[in-house]
Design a protein around this motif. Structure first.
Motif, PDB file in Angstrom:
ATOM      1  N   LEU A 118       4.119   9.738  -6.629  1.00 55.49           N
ATOM      2  CA  LEU A 118       4.304   9.392  -8.038  1.00 55.49           C
ATOM      3  C   LEU A 118       5.743   8.942  -8.307  1.00 55.49           C
ATOM      4  CD1 LEU A 118       3.242   9.200 -10.915  1.00 55.49           C
ATOM      5  CD2 LEU A 118       3.770  11.648 -11.183  1.00 55.49           C
ATOM      6  N   GLU A 119       6.706   9.648  -7.719  1.00 60.83           N
ATOM      7  CA  GLU A 119       8.113   9.292  -7.911  1.00 60.83           C
ATOM      8  C   GLU A 119       8.432   7.909  -7.343  1.00 60.83           C
ATOM      9  OE1 GLU A 119      10.104  12.667  -6.164  1.00 60.83           O
ATOM     10  OE2 GLU A 119       9.497  13.978  -7.821  1.00 60.83           O
ATOM     11  N   ALA A 120       7.719   7.492  -6.295  1.00 63.64           N
ATOM     12  CA  ALA A 120       7.968   6.195  -5.663  1.00 63.64           C
ATOM     13  C   ALA A 120       7.119   5.076  -6.262  1.00 63.64           C
ATOM     14  CB  ALA A 120       7.675   6.293  -4.164  1.00 63.64           C
ATOM     15  N   PHE A 121       6.126   5.421  -7.048  1.00 63.09           N
ATOM     16  CA  PHE A 121       5.110   4.466  -7.486  1.00 63.09           C
ATOM     17  C   PHE A 121       5.684   3.240  -8.201  1.00 63.09           C
ATOM     18  CE2 PHE A 121       1.709   2.650  -9.937  1.00 63.09           C
ATOM     19  CZ  PHE A 121       0.618   2.753  -9.092  1.00 63.09           C
ATOM     20  N   ASP A 122       6.438   3.438  -9.247  1.00 60.02           N
ATOM     21  CA  ASP A 122       6.905   2.306 -10.055  1.00 60.02           C
ATOM     22  C   ASP A 122       7.853   1.391  -9.290  1.00 60.02           C
ATOM     23  OD1 ASP A 122       5.371   2.866 -12.334  1.00 60.02           O
ATOM     24  OD2 ASP A 122       6.871   4.279 -13.079  1.00 60.02           O
ATOM     25  N   ASP A 123       8.777   1.954  -8.515  1.00 56.46           N
ATOM     26  CA  ASP A 123       9.706   1.123  -7.749  1.00 56.46           C
ATOM     27  C   ASP A 123       8.996   0.331  -6.657  1.00 56.46           C
ATOM     28  OD1 ASP A 123      11.935   1.815  -9.222  1.00 56.46           O
ATOM     29  OD2 ASP A 123      12.508   3.453  -7.868  1.00 56.46           O
TER      30      ASP A 123
ATOM     31  N   ILE B 127       0.839  -1.192   0.000  1.00 54.06           N
ATOM     32  CA  ILE B 127       0.000   0.000   0.000  1.00 54.06           C
ATOM     33  C   ILE B 127       0.875   1.243   0.000  1.00 54.06           C
ATOM     34  CG2 ILE B 127      -1.756   1.307   1.244  1.00 54.06           C
ATOM     35  CD1 ILE B 127      -2.717  -1.365   2.444  1.00 54.06           C
ATOM     36  N   LEU B 128       0.633   2.122  -0.960  1.00 54.95           N
ATOM     37  CA  LEU B 128       1.292   3.421  -1.032  1.00 54.95           C
ATOM     38  C   LEU B 128       0.306   4.463  -0.536  1.00 54.95           C
ATOM     39  CD1 LEU B 128       3.614   5.293  -1.946  1.00 54.95           C
ATOM     40  CD2 LEU B 128       2.605   5.241  -4.249  1.00 54.95           C
ATOM     41  N   ILE B 129       0.742   5.270   0.417  1.00 53.54           N
ATOM     42  CA  ILE B 129      -0.094   6.325   0.987  1.00 53.54           C
ATOM     43  C   ILE B 129       0.447   7.675   0.551  1.00 53.54           C
ATOM     44  CG2 ILE B 129      -0.899   7.428   3.111  1.00 53.54           C
ATOM     45  CD1 ILE B 129      -0.408   4.677   4.504  1.00 53.54           C
ATOM     46  N   ALA B 130      -0.424   8.539   0.049  1.00 56.87           N
ATOM     47  CA  ALA B 130      -0.086   9.930  -0.259  1.00 56.87           C
ATOM     48  C   ALA B 130      -0.936  10.804   0.654  1.00 56.87           C
ATOM     49  CB  ALA B 130      -0.355  10.248  -1.728  1.00 56.87           C
TER      50      ALA B 130
ATOM     51  N   GLY C   6      -4.273  14.737  -5.126  1.00 62.41           N
ATOM     52  CA  GLY C   6      -4.631  13.334  -5.266  1.00 62.41           C
ATOM     53  C   GLY C   6      -5.285  13.039  -6.600  1.00 62.41           C
ATOM     54  N   ALA C   7      -6.112  13.963  -7.086  1.00 62.54           N
ATOM     55  CA  ALA C   7      -6.753  13.772  -8.398  1.00 62.54           C
ATOM     56  C   ALA C   7      -5.702  13.726  -9.503  1.00 62.54           C
ATOM     57  CB  ALA C   7      -7.762  14.888  -8.661  1.00 62.54           C
ATOM     58  N   GLU C   8      -4.713  14.619  -9.437  1.00 66.10           N
ATOM     59  CA  GLU C   8      -3.631  14.602 -10.432  1.00 66.10           C
ATOM     60  C   GLU C   8      -2.821  13.315 -10.324  1.00 66.10           C
ATOM     61  OE1 GLU C   8      -2.801  19.411 -10.709  1.00 66.10           O
ATOM     62  OE2 GLU C   8      -1.849  18.258  -9.106  1.00 66.10           O
ATOM     63  N   LEU C   9      -2.576  12.863  -9.108  1.00 63.88           N
ATOM     64  CA  LEU C   9      -1.849  11.612  -8.901  1.00 63.88           C
ATOM     65  C   LEU C   9      -2.622  10.441  -9.488  1.00 63.88           C
ATOM     66  CD1 LEU C   9       0.423   9.887  -7.643  1.00 63.88           C
ATOM     67  CD2 LEU C   9      -0.846   9.998  -5.461  1.00 63.88           C
ATOM     68  N   MET C  10      -3.921  10.396  -9.238  1.00 62.62           N
ATOM     69  CA  MET C  10      -4.742   9.319  -9.792  1.00 62.62           C
ATOM     70  C   MET C  10      -4.647   9.291 -11.312  1.00 62.62           C
ATOM     71  SD  MET C  10      -8.216   9.384  -7.505  1.00 62.62           S
ATOM     72  CE  MET C  10      -9.025   8.345  -8.706  1.00 62.62           C
ATOM     73  N   ARG C  11      -4.722  10.444 -11.944  1.00 66.65           N
ATOM     74  CA  ARG C  11      -4.624  10.497 -13.402  1.00 66.65           C
ATOM     75  C   ARG C  11      -3.252  10.020 -13.875  1.00 66.65           C
ATOM     76  NH1 ARG C  11      -7.093  15.612 -12.293  1.00 66.65           N
ATOM     77  NH2 ARG C  11      -9.330  15.440 -12.594  1.00 66.65           N
ATOM     78  N   ALA C  12      -2.199  10.365 -13.114  1.00 68.37           N
ATOM     79  CA  ALA C  12      -0.833  10.008 -13.512  1.00 68.37           C
ATOM     80  C   ALA C  12      -0.564   8.506 -13.422  1.00 68.37           C
ATOM     81  CB  ALA C  12       0.176  10.772 -12.656  1.00 68.37           C
TER      82      ALA C  12
ATOM     83  N   GLU D  83      -3.031   6.127 -13.615  1.00 72.52           N
ATOM     84  CA  GLU D  83      -4.114   5.373 -14.251  1.00 72.52           C
ATOM     85  C   GLU D  83      -3.539   4.322 -15.204  1.00 72.52           C
ATOM     86  OE1 GLU D  83      -8.244   6.228 -16.699  1.00 72.52           O
ATOM     87  OE2 GLU D  83      -6.977   7.896 -16.105  1.00 72.52           O
ATOM     88  N   GLY D  84      -4.065   3.112 -15.113  1.00 72.07           N
ATOM     89  CA  GLY D  84      -3.634   2.035 -15.980  1.00 72.07           C
ATOM     90  C   GLY D  84      -2.383   1.308 -15.523  1.00 72.07           C
ATOM     91  N   ARG D  85      -1.884   1.630 -14.333  1.00 77.35           N
ATOM     92  CA  ARG D  85      -0.665   0.987 -13.830  1.00 77.35           C
ATOM     93  C   ARG D  85      -0.945  -0.165 -12.873  1.00 77.35           C
ATOM     94  NH1 ARG D  85       3.850   5.637 -12.679  1.00 77.35           N
ATOM     95  NH2 ARG D  85       3.461   6.914 -14.532  1.00 77.35           N
ATOM     96  N   GLY D  86      -2.201  -0.565 -12.754  1.00 80.51           N
ATOM     97  CA  GLY D  86      -2.526  -1.785 -12.032  1.00 80.51           C
ATOM     98  C   GLY D  86      -2.873  -1.658 -10.569  1.00 80.51           C
TER      99      GLY D  86
END
Length: 122
Positions: free
Chosen positions: A38-43, A4-7, A60-66, A68-71
């Motif tokens: 966002l910077e930590a998301f992929d790793d 779980i990633l928390i922002a 958070g809305a901008e983060l969600m859009r960024a 999106e589609g990453r699972g």
């Protein structure tokens, strides 16, 4: 669902969420704004993103859009109504949220993910 990633920019809430979810057995990474998340998301590759909306540098809305589609599934915990933000989290909890309610919502999402996975495997 284990990661779980928390922002969350509120230090008290972020700390409570992190401790609560770690004690429940989840691997948790807490970041203080949407840009850091966002910077930590992929790793980190989270199964679930829990985000506030009103944060510095990236909402958070901008983060969600960024992401999106990453699972990752998305839970927004915010006083902001996601319909007004034009985003659709998988689950929205209105602040203030008790620790018990947050954990219950995470567990419900975990069960729904597990049941979908079991159906796909069958």
């Amino acid at each position: 669902m284990r990661r779980i990633l928390i922002a969350e920019d509120d230090m008290l809430l972020g700390g409570v969420y992190e401790i609560l979810l770690e004690e429940a057995g989840f691997e948790v990474l807490w970041r203080r704004d949407g840009q850091e998340a966002l910077e930590a998301f992929d790793d980190f590759a989270p199964d679930l993103l829990i985000t506030d909306n009103s944060m510095p540098r990236m909402t958070g809305a901008e983060l969600m859009r960024a992401v999106e589609g990453r699972g990752a599934r998305v839970m927004m915990v915010s006083a902001s109504d996601p319909r007004m933000l034009q985003v659709e989290p998988d689950l929205w909890l209105e602040k203030p949220v008790t620790p018990a309610r947050l954990l219950s919502a995470v567990r419900a999402m975990e069960r729904s993910i597990d049941s979908v996975g079991a159906q796909v495997a069958a």
